[in-house]
Design a protein around this motif. Structure first.
Motif, PDB file in Angstrom:
ATOM      1  N   TYR A 196      30.974  33.946  45.108  1.00  0.00           N
ATOM      2  CA  TYR A 196      32.432  34.120  45.083  1.00  0.00           C
ATOM      3  C   TYR A 196      33.027  33.512  46.341  1.00  0.00           C
ATOM      4  N   GLU A 212      35.831  29.624  44.316  1.00  0.00           N
ATOM      5  CA  GLU A 212      35.816  30.539  43.174  1.00  0.00           C
ATOM      6  C   GLU A 212      37.008  31.493  43.227  1.00  0.00           C
ATOM      7  N   MET A 213      37.364  31.947  44.417  1.00  0.00           N
ATOM      8  CA  MET A 213      38.548  32.803  44.557  1.00  0.00           C
ATOM      9  C   MET A 213      39.769  32.090  43.986  1.00  0.00           C
ATOM     10  N   ARG A 263      39.783  29.629  41.770  1.00  0.00           N
ATOM     11  CA  ARG A 263      39.646  29.522  40.311  1.00  0.00           C
ATOM     12  C   ARG A 263      40.024  30.828  39.624  1.00  0.00           C
ATOM     13  N   GLN A 264      39.793  31.943  40.300  1.00  0.00           N
ATOM     14  CA  GLN A 264      40.146  33.245  39.749  1.00  0.00           C
ATOM     15  C   GLN A 264      41.636  33.551  39.929  1.00  0.00           C
ATOM     16  N   TYR A 299      43.294  33.700  43.076  1.00  0.00           N
ATOM     17  CA  TYR A 299      43.615  34.475  44.269  1.00  0.00           C
ATOM     18  C   TYR A 299      43.287  33.717  45.548  1.00  0.00           C
ATOM     19  N   PRO A 352      41.044  42.375  42.762  1.00  0.00           N
ATOM     20  CA  PRO A 352      40.768  41.938  41.398  1.00  0.00           C
ATOM     21  C   PRO A 352      39.367  42.358  40.934  1.00  0.00           C
ATOM     22  N   GLN A 353      39.244  42.598  39.658  1.00  0.00           N
ATOM     23  CA  GLN A 353      37.966  43.004  39.075  1.00  0.00           C
ATOM     24  C   GLN A 353      36.891  41.943  39.323  1.00  0.00           C
ATOM     25  N   SER A 354      37.282  40.666  39.310  1.00  0.00           N
ATOM     26  CA  SER A 354      36.308  39.596  39.546  1.00  0.00           C
ATOM     27  C   SER A 354      35.674  39.725  40.929  1.00  0.00           C
ATOM     28  N   TRP A 355      36.450  40.174  41.912  1.00  0.00           N
ATOM     29  CA  TRP A 355      35.930  40.374  43.269  1.00  0.00           C
ATOM     30  C   TRP A 355      34.951  41.542  43.294  1.00  0.00           C
TER      31      TRP A 355
END
Length: 145
Positions: free
Chosen positions: A48, A52-53, A55-56, A58, A129-132
Motif C-alpha cells: 500500500y 496505491e494510496m 489509486r485508491q 486518497y 478507508p477500508q483499503s488501508w
C-alpha cells in the motif's frame, strides 16, 4: 496504560556523506528523510505504497511530526529505523526509534501522524478507508485489538 501497537517494522541504512556537516554529523533536517524511508519501506511491505494510496483515491499528508534528538548520527554509521504503528482507525500514527545498528545506542525518537484526504474532493477523512485497514492487516506482525 501502554499504547496498542498494531505492527512493527524496521529499516537499516548507512548515513551518506551528503547528509552530514563539516563535523560529519547528520544535519537535523535529514532525520525526517530517514523516517520517510522507513515509512515507505513499511508501506511497500504491506502493498500500500503512495502510488496505491492514489489509486485508491486518497492522499496521506503528514499533519503532525515530533522529533527528539538524543545523540547525533554520523557519516558512515549504520542506523536502524524501527517503527511502531500505533493508530490506524482515525489516522496513521507511527512512532519511531532511530538507533545505531551495531550497538543499539538510541539516537532519535520521533512520531508522525498522517490523515487520509480524498483526492477528488480534498476533504480530510475522519475514519481511515477500508483499503488501508485491510493493507495494514496483511503485515506479518499485525496485532488486532
Amino acid at each position: 496504560m501502554s499504547k496498542h501497537v498494531y505492527c512493527r517494522h524496521h529499516t537499516e541504512m548507512d548515513v551518506p556523506f551528503f547528509d552530514v556537516d563539516a563535523m560529519h554529523i547528520v544535519w537535523h533536517g535529514h532525520y525526517v528523510k530517514y523516517l520517510e524511508v522507513a515509512r515507505c519501506d513499511f508501506l511497500a511491505a504491506i502493498g500500500y505504497d503512495y502510488n496505491e494510496m492514489g489509486r485508491q483515491g486518497y492522499g496521506w499528508p503528514v499533519v503532525k511530526m515530533d522529533l527528539k534528538y538524543i545523540r547525533p548520527a554520523r557519516f558512515g554509521q549504520k542506523i536502524r529505523v524501527e517503527l511502531a504503528v500505533v493508530e490506524i482507525e482515525s489516522c496513521l500514527r507511527i512512532e519511531y526509534l532511530i538507533a545505531d545498528s551495531v550497538t543499539g545506542e538510541k539516537l532519535t525518537r520521533a512520531s508522525t501522524t498522517q490523515a487520509a484526504v480524498a483526492v477528488e474532493s480534498g476533504e480530510m477523512q475522519f475514519q481511515t478507508p477500508q483499503s488501508w485497514l485491510a493493507a495494514v492487516a496483511r503485515h506479518p506482525s499485525f496485532q488486532n485489538l
